[in-house]
Each structure stands twice: as structure tokens, then as C-alpha cells.
Design a protein around this motif. Structure first.
Motif, PDB file in Angstrom:
ATOM      1  N   ASP A 121     -14.781  -1.176  77.188  1.00  0.00           N
ATOM      2  CA  ASP A 121     -14.717  -1.702  78.548  1.00  0.00           C
ATOM      3  C   ASP A 121     -13.841  -2.934  78.676  1.00  0.00           C
ATOM      4  N   GLN A 122     -13.664  -3.663  77.574  1.00  0.00           N
ATOM      5  CA  GLN A 122     -12.927  -4.919  77.619  1.00  0.00           C
ATOM      6  C   GLN A 122     -11.790  -4.875  76.623  1.00  0.00           C
ATOM      7  N   GLN A 123     -10.563  -4.799  77.112  1.00  0.00           N
ATOM      8  CA  GLN A 123      -9.385  -4.867  76.264  1.00  0.00           C
ATOM      9  C   GLN A 123      -9.181  -6.298  75.800  1.00  0.00           C
ATOM     10  N   PRO A 124      -8.629  -6.516  74.619  1.00  0.00           N
ATOM     11  CA  PRO A 124      -8.361  -7.872  74.159  1.00  0.00           C
ATOM     12  C   PRO A 124      -7.508  -8.632  75.155  1.00  0.00           C
ATOM     13  N   THR A 125      -7.889  -9.877  75.426  1.00  0.00           N
ATOM     14  CA  THR A 125      -7.169 -10.688  76.395  1.00  0.00           C
ATOM     15  C   THR A 125      -5.975 -11.355  75.732  1.00  0.00           C
ATOM     16  N   ARG A 126      -4.787 -11.092  76.289  1.00  0.00           N
ATOM     17  CA  ARG A 126      -3.570 -11.740  75.807  1.00  0.00           C
ATOM     18  C   ARG A 126      -2.503 -11.630  76.877  1.00  0.00           C
ATOM     19  N   ASN A 127      -1.475 -12.429  76.780  1.00  0.00           N
ATOM     20  CA  ASN A 127      -0.365 -12.359  77.711  1.00  0.00           C
ATOM     21  C   ASN A 127       0.433 -11.089  77.459  1.00  0.00           C
ATOM     22  N   VAL A 128       1.097 -10.596  78.509  1.00  0.00           N
ATOM     23  CA  VAL A 128       1.839  -9.339  78.377  1.00  0.00           C
ATOM     24  C   VAL A 128       2.980  -9.467  77.384  1.00  0.00           C
ATOM     25  N   THR A 129       3.447 -10.683  77.151  1.00  0.00           N
ATOM     26  CA  THR A 129       4.544 -10.891  76.208  1.00  0.00           C
ATOM     27  C   THR A 129       4.056 -10.980  74.768  1.00  0.00           C
ATOM     28  N   GLN A 135      -0.763  -9.181  61.807  1.00  0.00           N
ATOM     29  CA  GLN A 135      -0.498  -8.890  60.411  1.00  0.00           C
ATOM     30  C   GLN A 135      -1.190  -9.925  59.539  1.00  0.00           C
ATOM     31  N   VAL A 136      -2.015  -9.442  58.616  1.00  0.00           N
ATOM     32  CA  VAL A 136      -2.760 -10.348  57.756  1.00  0.00           C
ATOM     33  C   VAL A 136      -3.056  -9.650  56.434  1.00  0.00           C
ATOM     34  N   GLY A 137      -2.713 -10.325  55.338  1.00  0.00           N
ATOM     35  CA  GLY A 137      -3.046  -9.818  54.010  1.00  0.00           C
ATOM     36  C   GLY A 137      -2.571  -8.416  53.717  1.00  0.00           C
ATOM     37  N   GLY A 138      -1.392  -8.050  54.196  1.00  0.00           N
ATOM     38  CA  GLY A 138      -0.868  -6.712  53.970  1.00  0.00           C
ATOM     39  C   GLY A 138      -1.368  -5.679  54.955  1.00  0.00           C
ATOM     40  N   LEU A 139      -2.242  -6.078  55.859  1.00  0.00           N
ATOM     41  CA  LEU A 139      -2.758  -5.185  56.894  1.00  0.00           C
ATOM     42  C   LEU A 139      -2.023  -5.414  58.209  1.00  0.00           C
ATOM     43  N   ILE A 140      -1.850  -4.357  58.976  1.00  0.00           N
ATOM     44  CA  ILE A 140      -1.339  -4.465  60.336  1.00  0.00           C
ATOM     45  C   ILE A 140      -2.414  -3.931  61.270  1.00  0.00           C
ATOM     46  N   ILE A 141      -2.921  -4.803  62.131  1.00  0.00           N
ATOM     47  CA  ILE A 141      -3.988  -4.446  63.070  1.00  0.00           C
ATOM     48  C   ILE A 141      -3.371  -4.248  64.450  1.00  0.00           C
ATOM     49  N   ASP A 142      -3.491  -3.044  64.975  1.00  0.00           N
ATOM     50  CA  ASP A 142      -2.949  -2.710  66.297  1.00  0.00           C
ATOM     51  C   ASP A 142      -4.088  -2.758  67.306  1.00  0.00           C
ATOM     52  N   ALA A 169      -9.712 -11.751  62.178  1.00  0.00           N
ATOM     53  CA  ALA A 169      -8.262 -11.876  62.033  1.00  0.00           C
ATOM     54  C   ALA A 169      -7.644 -12.736  63.136  1.00  0.00           C
ATOM     55  N   LYS A 170      -8.274 -12.777  64.292  1.00  0.00           N
ATOM     56  CA  LYS A 170      -7.768 -13.602  65.391  1.00  0.00           C
ATOM     57  C   LYS A 170      -8.058 -15.078  65.159  1.00  0.00           C
ATOM     58  N   ARG A 171      -8.939 -15.368  64.211  1.00  0.00           N
ATOM     59  CA  ARG A 171      -9.359 -16.756  63.981  1.00  0.00           C
ATOM     60  C   ARG A 171      -9.335 -17.054  62.480  1.00  0.00           C
ATOM     61  N   PRO A 172      -8.169 -16.887  61.828  1.00  0.00           N
ATOM     62  CA  PRO A 172      -8.100 -17.071  60.373  1.00  0.00           C
ATOM     63  C   PRO A 172      -8.444 -18.492  59.963  1.00  0.00           C
ATOM     64  N   GLY A 173      -9.183 -18.591  58.858  1.00  0.00           N
ATOM     65  CA  GLY A 173      -9.535 -19.895  58.320  1.00  0.00           C
ATOM     66  C   GLY A 173     -10.803 -20.495  58.879  1.00  0.00           C
ATOM     67  N   LYS A 174     -11.304 -19.958  59.988  1.00  0.00           N
ATOM     68  CA  LYS A 174     -12.530 -20.489  60.582  1.00  0.00           C
ATOM     69  C   LYS A 174     -13.739 -19.842  59.921  1.00  0.00           C
ATOM     70  N   VAL A 175     -14.711 -20.647  59.593  1.00  0.00           N
ATOM     71  CA  VAL A 175     -15.932 -20.152  58.969  1.00  0.00           C
ATOM     72  C   VAL A 175     -16.946 -19.805  60.051  1.00  0.00           C
ATOM     73  N   TRP A 176     -17.510 -18.606  59.935  1.00  0.00           N
ATOM     74  CA  TRP A 176     -18.491 -18.126  60.913  1.00  0.00           C
ATOM     75  C   TRP A 176     -19.815 -17.854  60.219  1.00  0.00           C
TER      76      TRP A 176
END
Length: 234
Positions: A121-129, A135-142, A169-176
Motif C-alpha cells: 500500500d505504501q511505496q518508498p518515499t523519495r523524490n522522482v529524481t 547498492q550495498v555490500g555487493g547487493l543491488i536493492i531495487d 540498507a536505507k540507514r547504514p551504520g545506525k544501530v537498531w
């Protein structure tokens, strides 16, 4: 309209779920055994499956296993009368997204369905550009295709695993903490169910890490929780 497959061999449970799901505006199809449920899930499109574990012909764990083997990614919520932790854990490891233990309140079922459907129901929020690719650690996340690749090879993830990986992956380095991940990824507070996070992290590592026993990407921060680090960047 959300289309739900309800699978349970207890007529009273099916009637209860059908009534409340339809009252909430959902379309409902039901099955009373695992074999019928598997055939329905393979031949029709559903938004979510409510699946009892104790079923005739094929049990819920076997149905879950076969659906995931056939690359059916429909969210699965296991319904079980058992308090056995093994069944719940095994179901999640096979690819189920959540579980509910009988007896349950109908509004809890509706809340769980709403939570697992958030990613549709909710697409990731980002600018159209902005690029949909991370890309992280050899992975490509679409983010648009809900797909993960390593090189040309697709990494098969369940919907929940993808959502968890994308969140980190959107928040690398942050501890959760586990509680933070439950609230952010699962959609609402699963108090006391932090084991669910550990199970999904473990399963995710098996799929995305080169050596799951010595993860380079998804790290455990002892006493706190988890973080994602990109080994290709300082």
C-alpha cells in the motif's frame, strides 16, 4: 479490495474470520485442508493467506514450504493453537511473515493483515529524481521491483525479509534495537516477540551474506541490536 485466503479445518474459526474480514471490506476465499489451500494459492492471486498449522492432507508448514519453493511471495500469517515455540520459529524460517496464536481477537487478525500489507500500500518515499536502486555490500536493492540481486543473480527473499533489508540498507551504520525493528518493519508493537527479529535476521543472513556465520553486512551489536554496514565503504 483485499483478497484473503483463509485456511482452517475448524468451521467455527472459518466462520468467525469470514464474517469479520467481509465486515472490514475484504474478499474471502476459504479452504479446510492443506492440499486445497496449496492449489488455490498456486492458481489464484491473493493479497494475504491466513494459514492454520494443523490441517488434514498437508499441514500448514508444508504448504508454506511448497509455496515459497514455487516463488509464491504472498504474505502468510500462520494461525496456530500450539504454544510450541518450535512450530512458530520453523514457520517463520520457511518464509511465513507472522503468526497468531489461538484464541485470538478478530481485530488482532485485521491489524496483522494491515501490517503485512503495508509494503504493497505504501511505496518508498523519495523524490522522482532519486534512483530506486540501493547498492550495498555487493547487493543491488531495487525498491520499485522489490528485487535484490548479487551481480546477475536474483536473491530470493520473502516480503518481510525484503522489507527488513531495505529498512536497514536505507540507514547504514545506525544501530537498531529489536523493539525498534519490530515497530518500524512489522508495523506495530509486538511486545515480547523480539525472537521474531532474530529469526528473520538469521534467515536474511543465510541469503545475503557470503558467510552467514561471519557476516560482513548485517552485524550484531551485542546488548543493543543490529546494524547494517557496507564492507566496501569506510
Amino acid at each position: 479490495m483485499v483478497k484473503v485466503l483463509v485456511v482452517d479445518d475448524e468451521p467455527s474459526i472459518v466462520t468467525l474470520l469470514e464474517y469479520n474480514l467481509r465486515a472490514a471490506g475484504h474478499e474471502v476465499v476459504s479452504a479446510s485442508d492443506g492440499e486445497t489451500a496449496l492449489n488455490l494459492a498456486m492458481t489464484q492471486s491473493f493479497d494475504v493467506i491466513l494459514l492454520d498449522l494443523m490441517l488434514p492432507k498437508l499441514d500448514g508448514l508444508e504448504v508454506t514450504k511448497r509455496l515459497r519453493q514455487e516463488k509464491v511471495t504472498t504474505p502468510i500469517i500462520i494461525i496456530t493453537a500450539k504454544n510450541n515455540e518450535f512450530d512458530k520459529v520453523f514457520g517463520l524460517e520457511l518464509g511465513a511473515d507472522d503468526y497468531i496464536t489461538k484464541p485470538f481477537a478478530p481485530r488482532e487478525v485485521l491489524a496483522r493483515i494491515k501490517a503485512v500489507l503495508r509494503r504493497y500500500d505504501q511505496q518508498p518515499t523519495r523524490n522522482v529524481t532519486d534512483s530506486p536502486l540501493i547498492q550495498v555490500g555487493g547487493l543491488i536493492i531495487d525498491q520499485d521491483k522489490y528485487q535484490v540481486k548479487r551481480g546477475d543473480q536474483v536473491v530470493e527473499l520473502t516480503p518481510r525479509e525484503f522489507e527488513l533489508l531495505l529498512f536497514l540498507a536505507k540507514r547504514p551504520g545506525k544501530v537498531w534495537s529489536r523493539d525498534q525493528l519490530l515497530e518500524s518493519v512489522w508495523g506495530f508493537d509486538y511486545s515480547g516477540q523480539t525472537r521474531m527479529v532474530d529469526i528473520h535476521i538469521s534467515h536474511l543472513r543465510e541469503k545475503v551474506e557470503r558467510n552467514p556465520k561471519h557476516p560482513e553486512l548485517i552485524k550484531t551489536v551485542r546488548g543493543f541490536g543490529y546494524t547494517l554496514e557496507d564492507p566496501n565503504h569506510d
